[in-house]
Design an enzyme around this catalytic site. Structure first.
Site: not given
Lengths: 665, 286
Positions: A12, A251, A298
């Protein structure tokens, strides 16, 4: 003598950044990955990548404030020097990715455009449509391809990492891999092994993570003796699209571009959402958090969405939990340019156009803040000493970890658009460290490599030969996911966690009795899945034990029993007294719990915990007061006490709490 | 027909559907069809169908079988892994919704591996040739180094809007599977051949055959980048070697099947014009 090689596990953003930089330093690299590296989970990152930029700088922003937002958002649970270094590299990393060809969105004048993300009041986030992770990954993949052609990097795609090879002194001498097609098990001697294998969301069954995110590589390092930090800190993303096989990410950039979260004030109002008038809509994030609105960190957005559905009973649907995420007030053309990629996903999987109809979303497991414990060496400026062999190193010599699978950068809660930064940063930083280590590393002895292969081969053969035990690995995985999701996501209770530990122990035992429906030795996905499943248990236990032990609320870890609610008094004197008591309790809790959980795993797979102090020398921990009732008074009391403390300490040499000019490199 | 627990007094049979899978145990073995029956659930896609088949491990005839092999990762159509032929059309399994498939062909879903790549097992295929084409056309920017050298060149929003869709290509291979000029190429490993020897021989073989629309589109992407323009000629030359753009027969299937709606035929047109121009320039420069 040929130069010794470095093995990277995972392709990644972190793994590719490390590979590319090592290749530049003329160090031969091997990289093994479960998937072709271009298909790594980084492609799922949507919204963008953070750094201070020319515009925000002139609005008062700085690298120091980015550091401050990151550690405040993370509830002070991360060591500050690596974060300081990361935020200082931020602008340079985005410049580099720009040079590598990432098609960042542009302003009319041709500069990179930025948007706002959660946990900050600045527009720090550079983006490339709504597929920023994909675009960044492809640019790194293309660079790695260039070095592959030149022979500096060798990629082993469709190989699984079975574990590090440790010598008698406990030093990492290489890695064991298994070819997913031929099932060959092979030893890769390496002067250093870098784990860059991403998160462990599959432990929760369905999450926003990809199928490769089983956590197995990190778990295999953990079982070999590497410590695992802050396992209980699992980010639940506020907005995902529920699905049968996966919970697909929606998102934060949808909110960054002006998306609003709401529910009808009337429970399960049957009218189509656009026919519900403004005054009958409850924009609960905007009402409860006037400063940050829809862009609170969040963990907070997640808890609010969760509680508005479960406690207030205001879910938009009767039979499943969801709230509206509304973009319909934004012009179509703007949406297509800035959010096209994610709207396309919603449309494709839900069959509804989110430009016309508000999306229905609900929180989902998204990111592992915790991960393999890694070290760092601090420099005089409070950042990192570049090239120190300690940077990103696990407690196992010559074994490193970078990217989501390390625990280093995000503390108790990660801010949106900081993960792409931490992945690329840790990949670039580890390269000179490893380059220095391998100068003195001894090559692995042939006998060590042979015995490591023999051991893994015997385990593999035994799994294929095992008489039927009747257990089905796919069903055990579902059960594990259900237990973890119920007990250890948004809201955590000790009695539920205790039951979950028993259940996970039982499932772990059952997973050893799986009957394989495929006993062949060619591309046997059944046996590889079963291996990954079995390796989920040590991490699942670490997550649950860490959560059970931590009797407090911090970032993503929320136990209502230990919550510190806002103030209730109306009388000013009483309010002051409440605030004093609140701050007393905050200080006591900081003394007790501002420490990282460090999990260790013994040879039998038993997990034990210890704790590590956090380096908070740059920014002194302070209460997170987003939207708390009485926040103003608490802050007043807090500041008065800090002032008193620093005057009693004499020259105020305690932690700097005011923004500082960043140190340039 | 006893399923009346929904309390509405309306009985309905347990709804099921069949999945026909073209299986193949390994590259040398012949392929064969196998049927599975699954309970219908709302919101299923082909990935969840394959997950259910793995968990069930039994065919319609009650035979115990190994799970069907297939590639998958992101499950949201951005990684390109789970490409296969579903009801006759090449596409990703994750974004193939069962409701839609059953509307088109009631009662049954048919799964086959991609047709232009060697089968590893069942629905898993070997797509290394696709990535080899990206090597061949030098799909990267040859930057000086990875040190801090400031930002890249400024670009207009129009340039970005042209470039971005081309970089959404996830190398899934749909455009290649649907292309009449892209033939099936399979190189079998020889006895005693090392990894490196096999790779070299395989690359040499791949390089004789069509590179495909995806690679041509990456040439356009990098050649429109201000830095990429510095070695645009090299990419154009690589793209006009044997197996290059001249092989394209303009069937336009590529653009029709691209799941990301990338303007592949526009890319092929642009690349073709640029290659022609370069050819003339090289003649006149002689």
């Amino acid at each position: 003598m040929a130069k010794q090689r470095v093995m990277i596990v995972g392709g990644g953003l972190a793994g590719l950044a490390a590979a590319m930089k090592l290749a530049e330093l003329e160090i031969p690299v091997d990289l093994m990955s479960l998937t072709p590296v271009k298909r790594s989970h980084s492609v799922c990152a949507q919204g963008g990548i953070n750094s201070v930029n020319a515009v925000t700088r002139q609005q008062g922003d700085s690298e120091w404030l980015h550091l401050d937002d990151t550690v405040y958002g993370g509830d002070f649970l991360q060591h500050q020097p690596p974060v300081k270094e990361m935020t200082e590299w931020g602008p340079k990393i985005i410049d580099l990715m720009d040079r590598l060809g990432v098609p960042f969105n542009r302003t009319a004048e041709g500069f990179r455009d930025q948007r706002r993300f959660g946990g900050t009041l600045f527009k720090r986030t550079a983006f490339s449509g709504a597929t920023t992770g994909q675009q960044l990954l492809y640019a790194l993949d293309d660079q790695v391809r260039r070095w592959t052609v030149e022979g500096r990097i060798k990629i082993y795609e469709a190989w699984d990492f079975l574990g590090p090879i440790l010598d008698a002194d406990g030093v990492c001498r290489g890695a064991i891999g298994q070819d997913l097609v031929s099932m060959e098990i092979r030893a890769f001697p390496a002067a250093a092994v870098i784990i860059a294998s991403g998160g462990c969301g599959l432990i929760y069954g369905r999450s926003t993570m990809s199928m490769a995110c089983t956590g197995s590589a990190a778990s295999r390092a953990f079982q070999a003796g590497a410590r695992y930090g802050n396992p209980e800190f699992i980010q639940v993303h506020p907005t995902a699209i529920p699905g049968a096989d996966k919970l697909r990410l929606m998102s934060e950039s949808a909110r960054g571009e002006g998306g609003r979260v709401w529910v009808p004030r009337k429970p399960q109002d049957p009218r189509p959402p656009r026919e519900i008038p403004e005054n009958e809509r409850y924009y609960f994030l905007e009402e409860r958090y006037p400063t940050y609105g829809n862009l609170v960190p969040r963990d907070i957005a997640t808890r609010e969405i969760f509680s508005v559905c479960t406690e207030d009973g205001l879910s938009v649907d009767k039979d499943r939990l969801a709230v509206y995420l509304d973009l319909t007030h934004i012009p179509r053309a703007t949406l297509d340019i800035k959010l096209g990629g994610i709207l396309h996903i919603y449309e494709k999987f839900q069959g509804v156009d989110p430009r016309e109809v508000p999306m229905k979303i609900f929180p989902a497991v998204h990111y592992s803040m915790g991960g393999l414990w890694v070290d760092y060496e601090k420099n005089a400026a409070g950042g990192l000493t570049m090239g120190s062999p300690r940077n990103q190193r696990t407690n196992v010599p010559q074994l490193y970890a970078i990217g989501e699978c390390d625990y280093q950068y995000h503390g108790a809660n990660r801010l949106g658009a900081n993960s792409l930064l931490s992945c690329i940063f840790s990949g670039l930083v580890v390269a000179p460290s490893v380059a220095n280590v391998i100068k003195t590393a001894k090559p692995a002895e042939e006998s060590l490599l042979k015995s490591a292969v023999a051991e893994k081969q015997a385990e593999h053969d035994q799994m294929l030969r095992r008489p039927t035990g009747g257990e089905n690995p796919y069903l055990i995985h579902q059960e594990l996911g259900n237990v973890m999701t119920k007990s250890c996501t948004v809201v955590r209770h000790n009695n539920v966690l205790r039951e979950a530990i028993d259940k996970v122990n039982e499932l772990g035992e059952r997973s050893k009795r799986c009957s394989l429906s495929d006993s062949g030795n060619w591309n046997n996905q059944n046996v590889m899945f079963t291996k990954a499943l079995r390796d989920m248990f040590p991490l699942a236990k670490a997550i649950l034990l860490g959560a059970l032990a931590r009797d407090e609320c911090r970032g993503a870890h929320f136990k209502p029993e230990f919550a510190m609610p806002g103030l209730t008094a109306t009388d000013p004197a009483e309010l002051r007294r409440e605030a004093e008591a609140w701050v007393d309790r905050f200080d006591a809790n900081t003394n007790k719990w501002l420490k990282s959980t460090i999990a260790s795993c013994d040879k039998q797979g038993e997990v034990s915990l210890s704790y590590e102090d956090v380096d908070t020398t740059l920014i002194k921990p302070r209460p997170r007061l987003y939207g708390l009732v009485g926040a103003g008074m608490i802050e007043e009391v807090w500041k008065a006490r800090q002032a008193a403390k620093s005057s009693s300490e004499g020259n105020g040499s305690a932690a700097k709490s005011a923004p500082q000019p960043a140190v340039a490199h | 027909m006893s399923d009346t627990h929904n309390g509405q007094g309306h009985s309905h049979a347990r709804r099921t559907f069949e999945v026909r899978v073209l299986r193949q145990d390994d590259p040398e073995s012949p392929s064969y069809w196998e049927r599975h029956r699954l309970d219908y659930e709302p919101d299923m896609n082909v990935t969840s169908v394959l997950q259910r088949i793995a968990a069930q491990a039994e065919t319609v005839d009650g035979v115990h079988v190994a799970p069907v092999s297939y590639d998958s990762n992101c499950l949201e159509e951005v990684c390109g892994a789970c490409t296969m032929i579903i009801n006759g059309r090449v596409r990703q399994a994750c974004s193939a919704l069962v409701d839609r498939l059953l509307e088109d062909r009631p009662g049954e879903i048919e799964l086959q591996p991609m047709s232009k790549f060697p089968v590893i097992r069942d629905l898993a295929v070997r797509r290394r040739r696709l990535f080899r084409a990206l090597e061949k056309v030098k799909a990267w920017l040859p930057v000086d180094n990875y040190y801090n050298m400031g930002p890249g060149p400024r670009q207009s929003p129009e340039q970005q809007e042209q470039a971005y869709p081309l970089y959404e290509c996830m190398s899934c291979g749909c455009c290649l599977d649907a292309c009449p000029q892209y033939s099936h190429v399979e190189v079998v490993r020889a006895e005693g051949e090392t990894d490196e020897q096999f790779k070299t021989r395989e690359n040499a073989t791949f390089d004789q055959y069509f590179i495909g629309a995806h690679a041509i589109s990456q040439v356009v992407f990098y050649n429109m980048n201000p830095t990429g323009q510095n070695n645009a000629g090299e990419r154009l030359d690589a793209m006009t070697e044997p197996g290059g753009i001249q092989v394209c027969g303009n069937a336009q299937n590529c653009v029709a099947v691209c799941p990301k709606s990338i303007p592949l035929t526009t890319s092929i047109g642009r690349a073709g014009r640029a290659a022609t121009k370069r050819m003339f320039t090289k003649w006149f420069d002689k």
